[in-house]
Design an enzyme around this catalytic site. Structure first.
Site, mmCIF file in Angstrom:
data_model
loop_
_atom_site.group_PDB
_atom_site.id
_atom_site.type_symbol
_atom_site.label_atom_id
_atom_site.label_comp_id
_atom_site.label_asym_id
_atom_site.label_seq_id
_atom_site.Cartn_x
_atom_site.Cartn_y
_atom_site.Cartn_z
ATOM 1 N N PRO A 69 83.980 52.018 15.513
ATOM 2 C CA PRO A 69 83.973 52.401 16.922
ATOM 3 C C PRO A 69 84.375 53.861 17.158
ATOM 4 O O PRO A 69 85.335 54.359 16.563
ATOM 5 C CB PRO A 69 84.988 51.443 17.545
ATOM 6 C CG PRO A 69 84.884 50.219 16.704
ATOM 7 C CD PRO A 69 84.676 50.729 15.304
ATOM 8 N N CYS A 70 83.628 54.512 18.053
ATOM 9 C CA CYS A 70 83.816 55.941 18.306
ATOM 10 C C CYS A 70 84.849 56.287 19.383
ATOM 11 O O CYS A 70 85.422 57.379 19.339
ATOM 12 C CB CYS A 70 82.477 56.565 18.707
ATOM 13 S SG CYS A 70 81.207 56.450 17.430
#
Length: 346
Positions: A69-70
């Site tokens: 996840p960014c």
């Protein structure tokens, strides 16, 4: 898709979003990815033993790849890093420690590497953990999607590590000499949408299409933003991105209905800001082929597109990883240039 096109055969795909699971199941069946299992798992609560059994059932792995996840590292967020509950770097490293693939590839936003100081300690711990497992980080840099034929400004940090003592990794060469504009990517699909319009005279429809085509020929697109479960909806990005889209003749304040399903042509096609993009058109901006379909309602489908890693970039990295693995098998350093005609790697 990019790694598949590079020559890798997938044993399992892990995804927590139910709509994305449907997308993966549908497309892998349609494209006949043999023996590829789609696992609807939450990586904050899963059975590592079950994953090990599934992943290693046909022997050792060549590659473990994933886009963690960014939001923990994105400049669009608070950049909480490891303090963000969505950070899955530790889980990715746990999986690598158990599965022991020959190579590991991890994709994330540029914010993880820039500014260099902010996450320096965290990067050092990631590096130390990989080295303790016998890996060497052979590449950790920012690649720009527009250099690989993706009509979008989309920088991404790519980490590649390998266990092979003689392996070397080189960043994939630029895939295109000239950038692909928004017009080049969308002119065919946009013309279909305008031709299907029924609420305006043909002359006006063609005029509006020509006006859009002229603006869209100016440049590549800004970064598509898919939003997250906490924030973001079905529009193409924040205020600055919306202004950039407007210069390209696109209304970024929302996503249009699919071709043949338009309920409001004035909203989707003939607004003052220009046409909105459909989910399928957003996918083209991400570098997906026309035959890859996204499942779920419009917002859910667009969110998958906006959060995706462009397949052409993944393919370029994958081909470089394959070249490095083959060079290691041959006892030689990876070549200075990408070899042609790479076949499948199992």
């Amino acid at each position: 898709m990019g790694l598949h096109n590079a020559g890798f055969h997938h044993r399992a795909l892990i995804e927590v979003d139910p709509h994305a699971v449907q997308t993966l199941e549908y497309n892998t069946r349609k494209q006949h990815w043999e023996n590829c299992e789609v696992l609807s798992w939450d990586l904050t609560d899963f059975d590592m033993g079950e994953l090990e059994a599934k992943a290693l059932k046909d022997g050792p792995l060549s590659l473990l790849a994933g886009g963690v996840p960014c939001p923990p590292f994105s400049v669009a967020g608070k950049q909480l890093g490891e303090e963000d509950e969505r950070d899955l770097f530790p889980v990715m490293l746990d999986i690598a420690e158990v599965l022991k693939p020959r190579a590991v590839m991890i994709e994330n936003v540029r914010g993880l590497l820039e500014p260099r100081e902010k996450f320096a300690d965290y990067r050092a711990r990631i590096r130390a953990r990989l080295e303790a497992m016998g890996y060497r980080i052979l590449g950790w840099d920012v690649l720009e999607a527009r250099d690989y034929g993706v009509p979008q400004l989309r920088p991404r940090s790519i980490l590649v590590a390998m266990r092979e003592p003689d392996a070397s990794f080189f960043l994939p060469p630029r895939g295109v000499k000239q950038e692909v504009t928004v017009a080049q990517a969308l002119k065919k699909s946009m013309l279909k949408r305008y031709k299907a319009a029924s609420s305006r005279p043909r002359e006006e429809v063609l005029r509006r299409y020509s006006e859009w085509l002229e603006k869209a020929s100016r440049s590549i697109a800004p970064t598509l933003v898919g939003g997250s479960k906490k924030h973001g909806g079905a529009d193409l990005g924040p205020t600055r991105a919306k202004r950039a889209w407007a210069e390209l003749g696109v209304d970024a304040h929302g996503v249009a209905d699919a071709l043949g399903e338009t309920k409001d042509e004035d909203r989707d096609l003939f607004g003052e800001r220009g046409p909105k993009l459909t989910v399928a058109q957003a996918a083209l901006i991400q570098g997906f082929p026309e035959d890859w379909e996204f499942k779920g309602r419009k917002t859910a489908a667009y969110r998958q597109v906006g959060n995706a890693f462009p397949p052409p970039v993944a393919q370029a990295v994958g081909e470089s990883v394959i070249a490095a693995l083959r060079a290691a098998d041959a006892g030689a350093a990876a070549p200075a240039e990408q070899p042609e005609g790479l076949g499948p790697v199992w």
